[in-house]
Design a protein around this motif. Sequence first.
Motif, PDB file in Angstrom:
ATOM      1  N   LEU A  30      26.124  38.226 -22.247  1.00  0.00           N
ATOM      2  CA  LEU A  30      26.439  36.624 -22.795  1.00  0.00           C
ATOM      3  C   LEU A  30      27.238  36.236 -21.511  1.00  0.00           C
ATOM      4  O   LEU A  30      26.867  36.422 -20.326  1.00  0.00           O
ATOM      5  N   GLY A  31      27.767  35.238 -21.945  1.00  0.00           N
ATOM      6  CA  GLY A  31      28.687  34.363 -20.578  1.00  0.00           C
ATOM      7  C   GLY A  31      29.625  35.173 -19.717  1.00  0.00           C
ATOM      8  O   GLY A  31      29.702  36.401 -19.965  1.00  0.00           O
ATOM      9  N   GLY A  32      29.888  34.512 -18.710  1.00  0.00           N
ATOM     10  CA  GLY A  32      30.860  35.021 -17.727  1.00  0.00           C
ATOM     11  C   GLY A  32      31.865  33.900 -17.150  1.00  0.00           C
ATOM     12  O   GLY A  32      31.473  32.930 -17.315  1.00  0.00           O
ATOM     13  N   LYS A  33      32.849  34.345 -16.609  1.00  0.00           N
ATOM     14  CA  LYS A  33      33.945  33.385 -16.131  1.00  0.00           C
ATOM     15  C   LYS A  33      34.763  34.532 -14.879  1.00  0.00           C
ATOM     16  O   LYS A  33      35.767  34.693 -15.044  1.00  0.00           O
ATOM     17  N   SER A  34      33.797  34.866 -13.959  1.00  0.00           N
ATOM     18  CA  SER A  34      34.346  36.037 -13.329  1.00  0.00           C
ATOM     19  C   SER A  34      35.007  35.575 -11.893  1.00  0.00           C
ATOM     20  O   SER A  34      35.190  34.396 -11.748  1.00  0.00           O
TER      21      SER A  34
END
Length: 486
Positions: free
Chosen positions: A258-262
């Motif tokens: 799924l998504g990320g906000k690393s």
Amino acid sequence: MGELRMLIGGKLVEAEGGRTYDNVNPATEEVLGQVADGTAADMAAAVAAAREAFDTTSWSTDPDLRRRCLLQLQEAIESEQEDLRAELVAEVGCPVLTTYGPQLDAPLREALLWPAEMIERFPWSRSLEPKDPFGMGVTEREVWKEPIGVVGVIVPWNFPFEIAVNKLGPVLAMGNTCVVKAAPDTPWNATRIGRLIAERTDIPPGVVNIVVSSDHLVGEVLTTSPDVDMIAFTGSTATGQRIMQAASQTLKPVFLELGGKSANILLDDADIEGALAGAAGMCMHAGQGCAIPTRLLLPESRMAEGAEIAKASFESLGYGDPTDPSNLMGPLVSAKQRERVLGYIEKGKAEGARLVTGGGIPSHLDRGWYVEPTLFADVDNRSTIAQEEIFGPVLCMIGYRDEEDAIRIANESRYGLSGTISSADLDRAKAVARRIRTGTLGINGGIWYGADAPFGGYKGSGIGRQCGLEGLEIFTQTKTVGWPQA
Ligand code: NAD
């Protein structure tokens, strides 16, 4: 002109009623051509074909056939590599530069070949200690790994080929059959794979089916069908949640990328100037990458000076025409995605982040869905632009007080996909890495990527791992058997 037809039951077919839709180039807004507009009935036919192939052919029990077919597919794709490169640039809008790396050449080197090699080396069975659990005699016992069955493979538009082959390789190597549903915006790379399978490999009819559609919901046939044994999905967290809910009706296991906000953590002993001078690198492919570290964490005492260095990097970034090899950034994939990204930029300003550069539609590009490389400084990690996945060329610079604070901020996210850490002291960087709750991490510029490297997320970034041993095992079932000791 790309391949219009889908692959269903071994045949290259048009959609029900001959329906088609336009494939559009995001850099020029021009129609590239048409592709089949698959319906729920087409998807149901694909599922039936995959089911039949699994239940009636030797695919699941013949490792030599599987290996041979994967090598044939590899060779077939390689023979059209340059056409595929041009096609990806045209339909995805990805800079041609990225096709020499993660968008095409890097996965093509390994994504099918490594699983093909692993067919022989995979631990398909293991013995347990003989036991007499009920005092009825000693039993020999073994644990067998078997294919899971029919896998529904659902792919997004941002790295469509990379994601498709990194699922196809393991799914097929482990003896499963599948239906691949391409993303509506990027259909041709998938229909090309379908054509190559039909024309250039011995993959039995129905083992791989490729369906394309302008309608996202055609994918629901896969998630709800009792004939599909598992879903392998890459896409947004919201869609992943919907898929998991739909799959619960038939108790299908789901594998979700799924998504990320690393976070990109620059520790205080790192070469902070050097790192910031390359900060615009996160705008690669206009930030449309789930693993791109879009939160840059630096000591708050260095924020003012750091923002100026990063600003220069952003303002000198080559972007525009994706066919120009000097550009690192092209357009967003669609007008809808651009609206979404611009909406986040407005939200960032409204919530008090400092817009350092960018923030709008570039005036020098009169066609294509471009957004300027955009840099925000003094961002509060609890604000919307620091918490939600923007999937555009937007970097948030966030200040931290000390190492403990940096770790807290990095982990203060619903996501946990990736990240990077820079420090002059490798042991210190590794100690910090141990405390970051994400599925992958790069230290001091190290790159973890590879067909043998498990990739996936903690928390809202997903369930399960793609690639590596974990990414083979996930496409298997486990059977334990016992028989009286001789
Ligand atoms: P999306 O979730 O909108 O769509 C992904 C795929 O799911 C498409 O093929 C779409 O048609 C299909 N789909 C949509 N609704 C469906 C439903 N109800 N049932 C079945 N299928 C359905 O994602 P997107 O916008 O195409 O891709 C961008 C997202 O993907 C970003 O959030 C990005 O972070 C994520 N992503 C994650 C990874 C990863 O490996 N973790 C990799 C690439 C992209």
